[in-house]
Scaffold this motif. Sequence first.
Motif, PDB file in Angstrom:
ATOM      1  N   VAL A  38       0.857  -1.180   0.000  1.00 29.07           N
ATOM      2  CA  VAL A  38       0.000   0.000   0.000  1.00 29.07           C
ATOM      3  C   VAL A  38       0.900   1.239   0.000  1.00 29.07           C
ATOM      4  O   VAL A  38       1.838   1.320   0.800  1.00 29.07           O
ATOM      5  N   ALA A  42      -1.293   6.614   1.137  1.00 31.66           N
ATOM      6  CA  ALA A  42      -2.583   5.995   1.445  1.00 31.66           C
ATOM      7  C   ALA A  42      -2.641   5.620   2.927  1.00 31.66           C
ATOM      8  O   ALA A  42      -3.657   5.837   3.593  1.00 31.66           O
ATOM      9  N   ARG A  43      -1.533   5.077   3.433  1.00 30.98           N
ATOM     10  CA  ARG A  43      -1.488   4.736   4.864  1.00 30.98           C
ATOM     11  C   ARG A  43      -1.564   5.992   5.718  1.00 30.98           C
ATOM     12  O   ARG A  43      -2.225   6.005   6.769  1.00 30.98           O
ATOM     13  N   LEU A  94      -6.720   8.927  -2.682  1.00 30.76           N
ATOM     14  CA  LEU A  94      -5.510   8.513  -1.971  1.00 30.76           C
ATOM     15  C   LEU A  94      -5.701   7.157  -1.301  1.00 30.76           C
ATOM     16  O   LEU A  94      -4.822   6.306  -1.328  1.00 30.76           O
ATOM     17  N   LEU A  95      -6.855   6.974  -0.685  1.00 29.17           N
ATOM     18  CA  LEU A  95      -7.128   5.718   0.011  1.00 29.17           C
ATOM     19  C   LEU A  95      -7.247   4.547  -0.962  1.00 29.17           C
ATOM     20  O   LEU A  95      -7.010   3.402  -0.585  1.00 29.17           O
ATOM     21  N   CYS A  96      -7.591   4.838  -2.208  1.00 25.78           N
ATOM     22  CA  CYS A  96      -7.806   3.782  -3.200  1.00 25.78           C
ATOM     23  C   CYS A  96      -6.656   3.653  -4.189  1.00 25.78           C
ATOM     24  O   CYS A  96      -6.814   3.025  -5.238  1.00 25.78           O
ATOM     25  N   LEU A  97      -5.509   4.235  -3.890  1.00 24.84           N
ATOM     26  CA  LEU A  97      -4.364   4.120  -4.792  1.00 24.84           C
ATOM     27  C   LEU A  97      -3.995   2.655  -4.985  1.00 24.84           C
ATOM     28  O   LEU A  97      -4.071   1.862  -4.052  1.00 24.84           O
TER      29      LEU A  97
END
Length: 134
Positions: A38, A42-43, A94-97
């Motif tokens: 990840v 995103a983290r 960003l969370l779904c990169l």
Amino acid sequence: MSTTLTIEVPVHFQRCGHGSRKQMRSGVPTPPLPPGRVPRVARLMALALRMDELVRTGQVASYSELASLGQVTRARISQILNLLYLAPDIQEALLCLSPTVRGRDAILLADLMPIAALLDWRKQRRLWRQLLPS
């Protein structure tokens, strides 16, 4: 007087690699994780959302307390929490990169800081589109 309790659970053993130890897993074997890792941003976005929730719900008294709990500086907490100033659709993106399979991440936190500093979400979105890898 004590009673005996017996619990039965199906257990599966799986080797993780050549010559490695067996891992015990209960229940049905889970499908393997997708390759890669990840991306860091995103983290960090997920961490910013979680830290904000902890302070809003009162589980942690302040951002300063978060810094001491995480053994980082207050400035670092501020850097991470500045991601919350991004437009909601950018936060979601960003969370779904997609996972980084090899090499460096395509988007760095330093790339996002100037975008998060803008108050206008339209300008943020324009800069975000320019930042995205083609």
